[in-house]
Design a protein around this motif. Structure first.
Motif, PDB file in Angstrom:
ATOM      1  N   VAL A  24       0.839  -1.206   0.000  1.00 19.68           N
ATOM      2  CA  VAL A  24       0.000   0.000   0.000  1.00 19.68           C
ATOM      3  C   VAL A  24       0.869   1.249   0.000  1.00 19.68           C
ATOM      4  N   CYS A  25       1.920   1.243   0.807  1.00 18.24           N
ATOM      5  CA  CYS A  25       2.812   2.412   0.849  1.00 18.24           C
ATOM      6  C   CYS A  25       3.547   2.618  -0.470  1.00 18.24           C
ATOM      7  N   LEU A  26       3.830   1.540  -1.183  1.00 19.33           N
ATOM      8  CA  LEU A  26       4.587   1.665  -2.435  1.00 19.33           C
ATOM      9  C   LEU A  26       3.707   1.888  -3.659  1.00 19.33           C
ATOM     10  N   LEU A  27       2.514   1.336  -3.672  1.00 18.50           N
ATOM     11  CA  LEU A  27       1.712   1.331  -4.893  1.00 18.50           C
ATOM     12  C   LEU A  27       0.609   2.384  -4.931  1.00 18.50           C
ATOM     13  N   VAL A  34       5.812  12.687   2.573  1.00 20.93           N
ATOM     14  CA  VAL A  34       6.966  12.729   3.474  1.00 20.93           C
ATOM     15  C   VAL A  34       6.415  12.961   4.878  1.00 20.93           C
ATOM     16  N   SER A  35       6.958  12.252   5.852  1.00 21.88           N
ATOM     17  CA  SER A  35       6.487  12.414   7.225  1.00 21.88           C
ATOM     18  C   SER A  35       6.890  13.780   7.773  1.00 21.88           C
ATOM     19  N   TRP A  42       7.946   5.976   0.745  1.00 27.61           N
ATOM     20  CA  TRP A  42       8.337   4.859  -0.120  1.00 27.61           C
ATOM     21  C   TRP A  42       9.404   4.005   0.563  1.00 27.61           C
ATOM     22  N   LEU A  43      10.254   4.642   1.372  1.00 29.69           N
ATOM     23  CA  LEU A  43      11.275   3.896   2.094  1.00 29.69           C
ATOM     24  C   LEU A  43      10.644   3.034   3.189  1.00 29.69           C
ATOM     25  N   VAL A  49       8.026  -4.326   3.209  1.00 36.97           N
ATOM     26  CA  VAL A  49       7.999  -5.460   2.277  1.00 36.97           C
ATOM     27  C   VAL A  49       9.182  -6.390   2.533  1.00 36.97           C
ATOM     28  N   VAL A  50      10.362  -5.841   2.715  1.00 34.39           N
ATOM     29  CA  VAL A  50      11.547  -6.670   2.957  1.00 34.39           C
ATOM     30  C   VAL A  50      11.399  -7.448   4.268  1.00 34.39           C
TER      31      VAL A  50
END
Length: 68
Positions: A24-27, A34-35, A42-43, A49-50
């Motif tokens: 969700v954060c990437l797509l 940005v926080s 994205w980071l 995910v990793v």
């Protein structure tokens, strides 16, 4: 050991949640945000995910070790 023996179901659920939240954060357009402290979303998605994939690897490894 990443996942304790007998806790594979909990690990699989947690790994799935991490991968879904990271996706969700990437797509979504959220990845461009940005926080408040300058941390790119994205980071955060990539890290989630990793971590989820590492947990899934631990679950699969435990299940294969038990069967083998």
């Amino acid at each position: 050991m990443i996942i304790k023996e007998g806790k594979e179901l909990l690990g699989a659920v947690l790994a799935s949640v991490f991968v879904a939240m990271g996706g969700v954060c990437l797509l979504t357009p959220l990845r461009d945000e940005v926080s408040r402290h300058g941390f790119p979303m994205w980071l955060l998605g990539l890290v989630l995910v990793v971590c989820g994939l590492v947990l899934w690897g631990g679950v699969v490894r435990n299940l294969l070790r038990r069967r083998g």
